[in-house]
Motif scaffolding. Structure first.
Motif, PDB file in Angstrom:
ATOM      1  N   ILE A  15       0.823  -1.208   0.000  1.00 27.80           N
ATOM      2  CA  ILE A  15       0.000   0.000   0.000  1.00 27.80           C
ATOM      3  C   ILE A  15       0.860   1.263   0.000  1.00 27.80           C
ATOM      4  CG2 ILE A  15      -1.555   1.385   1.480  1.00 27.80           C
ATOM      5  CD1 ILE A  15      -2.863  -1.340   2.266  1.00 27.80           C
ATOM      6  N   SER A  16       1.979   1.237   0.701  1.00 28.09           N
ATOM      7  CA  SER A  16       2.767   2.454   0.920  1.00 28.09           C
ATOM      8  C   SER A  16       3.962   2.610  -0.026  1.00 28.09           C
ATOM      9  CB  SER A  16       3.265   2.502   2.364  1.00 28.09           C
ATOM     10  OG  SER A  16       4.098   1.395   2.655  1.00 28.09           O
ATOM     11  N   ARG A  17       4.287   1.591  -0.821  1.00 26.90           N
ATOM     12  CA  ARG A  17       5.502   1.696  -1.628  1.00 26.90           C
ATOM     13  C   ARG A  17       5.371   2.812  -2.681  1.00 26.90           C
ATOM     14  NH1 ARG A  17       6.275  -2.985  -6.233  1.00 26.90           N
ATOM     15  NH2 ARG A  17       4.219  -2.849  -7.215  1.00 26.90           N
ATOM     16  N   ASN A  18       6.487   3.497  -2.909  1.00 30.25           N
ATOM     17  CA  ASN A  18       6.599   4.593  -3.885  1.00 30.25           C
ATOM     18  C   ASN A  18       5.789   5.837  -3.523  1.00 30.25           C
ATOM     19  OD1 ASN A  18       8.434   3.339  -5.569  1.00 30.25           O
ATOM     20  ND2 ASN A  18       6.876   2.448  -6.908  1.00 30.25           N
ATOM     21  N   LEU A  19       5.140   5.843  -2.351  1.00 28.13           N
ATOM     22  CA  LEU A  19       4.420   7.047  -1.948  1.00 28.13           C
ATOM     23  C   LEU A  19       5.410   8.077  -1.392  1.00 28.13           C
ATOM     24  CD1 LEU A  19       1.295   5.570  -0.114  1.00 28.13           C
ATOM     25  CD2 LEU A  19       1.405   6.524  -2.423  1.00 28.13           C
ATOM     26  N   GLN A  20       5.058   9.357  -1.507  1.00 27.58           N
ATOM     27  CA  GLN A  20       5.918  10.391  -0.939  1.00 27.58           C
ATOM     28  C   GLN A  20       5.659  10.569   0.555  1.00 27.58           C
ATOM     29  OE1 GLN A  20       6.721  13.842  -3.269  1.00 27.58           O
ATOM     30  NE2 GLN A  20       6.833  15.203  -1.522  1.00 27.58           N
ATOM     31  N   GLU A  21       4.386  10.385   0.961  1.00 22.54           N
ATOM     32  CA  GLU A  21       4.061  10.607   2.365  1.00 22.54           C
ATOM     33  C   GLU A  21       2.802   9.832   2.738  1.00 22.54           C
ATOM     34  OE1 GLU A  21       3.515  14.370   5.504  1.00 22.54           O
ATOM     35  OE2 GLU A  21       3.563  14.736   3.340  1.00 22.54           O
ATOM     36  N   VAL A  22       2.764   9.371   3.986  1.00 13.87           N
ATOM     37  CA  VAL A  22       1.574   8.732   4.550  1.00 13.87           C
ATOM     38  C   VAL A  22       1.227   9.461   5.844  1.00 13.87           C
ATOM     39  CG1 VAL A  22       0.575   6.626   5.502  1.00 13.87           C
ATOM     40  CG2 VAL A  22       2.156   6.477   3.560  1.00 13.87           C
TER      41      VAL A  22
END
Length: 527
Positions: A15-22
């Motif tokens: 779900i979080s891969r390659n995201l800039q921010e969570v």
């Protein structure tokens, strides 16, 4: 043989891969320990979806692989509220076009549609309950917070319409009415996401988590835009057009910053490759032969060291893009979808010379924009930030125009400067001095920067400036301030990635064919 179920940690990593921010990482992990995540992604149905939409689509594929329930919201009401970028009579057609386009994209990358839910905003946003919540929200949200929240998403003008101030609140309420755990979007929506986190609990609703993609640069190196033709590849572009646009794409040897070609490989190509696949760059034997990369970091390092030539990288990306677009183009070959595309996005018609300004059609031909030469300049006697200029506009006498440029352009650089002037604004007194027009500038607020537009070399005072594809027609003698003609047209004026002044992606030109530009500013509103 059934695949081994993913652990909550493996699901979160997908779900979080390659995201800039969570925002709300702990909340997501807590939900994943009990059940699958519910997430939504919304898109305002304005300009045509283009190849950059594969960036969120590849993340949606990750969400689905992680078992998430995904809702795609076609934000038709939001599209209308954003300074009416999508006319009301075209909204239904554009929603239909978006639905066909996005379904075709998801099929192109092998995403099963039965795991997705598609919702149109007006299906619930016009309900009594939602409307009452909008009113409740307006009782606690300040104008400052509403304007700040939409600063990166809603078109910004000096005197914003109330519709643009409502926009962030509606997007926040969507999280509650779609009953999701998290909202997914670009990092440009961060201020709307933090707005939602602040205000939804004030209405008694849960605070949601937020997943943010980085902003992927377009082919020109600036943000990929629906209205900037050279910055994006359309979903229906032919292989010849793909080749032409990639050839012009910014991809400087060794430069990995603002490189739209590399970014596309990172956020679209690699996430969609099968585990056994590598990203292959074909090269002739004399240049080392074909080379394959198993991960993006290795490719980026090789490009930074100039071990991969931009031309070879573009050729490899061209193959990948055409592979993605081929099934979409095939789907849109049906007469029904061809007709839908034409109706949803009618081509801008060139105005006939006989078309007079008495019509109610709102087009940039109503603007009297001319090249001017500043023949005299002085400081305003009663305002420290203002210049009073005498500008030759090809008339019998120079016009007096007041400009707020003292803090941005030294007075010696103003004398004899060639500028671009909007001449048919209603005259207005500025601290006691009547101003008979406005010097057009590229301008951004944070940090504050203002730069007068530059006419092309050889342009003469009084020469008419027009918008490409809107050459015909006569400008209004005076723009009607009650109808807010300038305000409505101005929101679509900006510089592109090459600093060219444009209106809805159409260049501002002089009669001789030269373009109007900013000296240094890209992607900046013109006002």
């Amino acid at each position: 043989m059934c695949a081994k179920p993913l652990t909550p940690e493996e699901k979160y990593n997908l779900i979080s891969r390659n995201l800039q921010e969570v925002l709300g990482e702990d909340k997501i992990k807590s939900v994943l320990k009990e059940r699958d995540l519910k997430v939504y992604w919304g898109t305002a149905t304005t300009g045509k979806p283009h190849v950059a939409y594969f960036v969120p689509m590849s993340k949606i594929a990750d969400f689905l692989r992680a078992g998430a329930e995904v809702t795609i919201l076609f934000a038709d009401l939001h599209a209308y509220l954003d300074n009416m970028k999508a006319p009301w009579d075209l909204l239904a057609l554009r929603v239909e076009y978006y639905e066909h386009s996005i379904k075709a994209m998801l099929k192109s990358i092998g995403v099963p549609l039965e795991k997705l839910k598609f919702v149109k905003g007006t299906e619930y946003e016009l309900s009594k309950e939602y409307t009452l919540d909008v009113y409740r929200l307006t009782s606690v949200v300040t104008e400052h917070d509403a304007k700040k929240a939409g600063a990166e998403v809603v078109k910004q003008v000096e005197h914003p319409l109330l519709s643009g101030l409502l926009y962030p609140g509606l997007q926040a309420l969507d999280e509650e009415y779609l009953k999701v755990d998290a909202q997914f979007g670009g990092v440009d929506q961060r201020k709307i996401f933090t707005f939602a986190e602040k205000y939804l609990p004030q209405l008694g609703y849960a605070k949601r988590a937020h997943l943010m993609n980085p902003m992927v640069p377009g082919l020109t190196g600036s943000k990929m835009s629906s209205s900037e033709e050279d910055s994006k590849i359309d979903l229906l572009d032919s292989p010849a057009n793909v080749k032409k646009k990639l050839k012009k794409a910014f991809c400087e040897p060794g430069n990995i910053e603002n490189n739209g070609v590399l970014s596309f490989v990172k956020h679209v190509v690699f996430p969609l490759l099968n585990e056994s696949e590598g990203f292959v760059i074909k090269r002739s034997a004399e240049f080392g032969g074909d080379i394959s990369f198993e991960n993006f970091d290795a490719l980026e390092q090789a490009f930074a060291k100039e071990e991969v030539h931009p031309g070879d990288l573009k050729a490899a990306v061209e193959i990948q893009i055409n592979r993605l677009l081929a099934p979409i183009i095939k789907e849109f070959e049906t007469p029904e979808l061809k007709k839908l595309a034409q109706k949803a996005y009618p081509a801008p018609s060139k105005q006939k010379a006989g078309n007079q300004s008495g019509t109610d059609e709102l087009t940039p031909s109503k603007l009297d924009i001319r090249v001017g030469k500043i023949v005299e300049v002085s400081r305003h006697p009663d305002a420290d930030a203002l210049y009073v200029e005498k500008i030759d506009l090809g008339e019998e006498q120079p016009r007096t125009i007041v400009s707020g440029l003292v803090n941005f352009v030294p007075i010696e650089e103003m004398q004899n400067r060639m500028v671009v002037v909007l001449c048919n604004l209603k005259a207005a007194k500025m601290r006691g001095v009547e101003s008979q027009g406005m010097v057009l500038c590229a301008s951004v607020d944070e940090p504050k920067q203002v730069e007068p537009l530059c006419p092309p070399e050889g342009a003469v005072a009084g020469e008419r400036v027009f918008v490409e594809n809107y050459e015909g027609g006569s400008p209004d003698v005076v723009l009607n301030p009650k109808k807010k003609v300038w305000e409505k047209l101005q929101v679509d004026l900006k510089t592109n990635g090459d600093r060219v002044a444009q209106w809805q992606g159409n260049n501002l030109l002089t009669k001789s064919g030269g373009t109007i530009r900013s000296k240094t500013m890209t992607g900046a509103p013109i006002k």
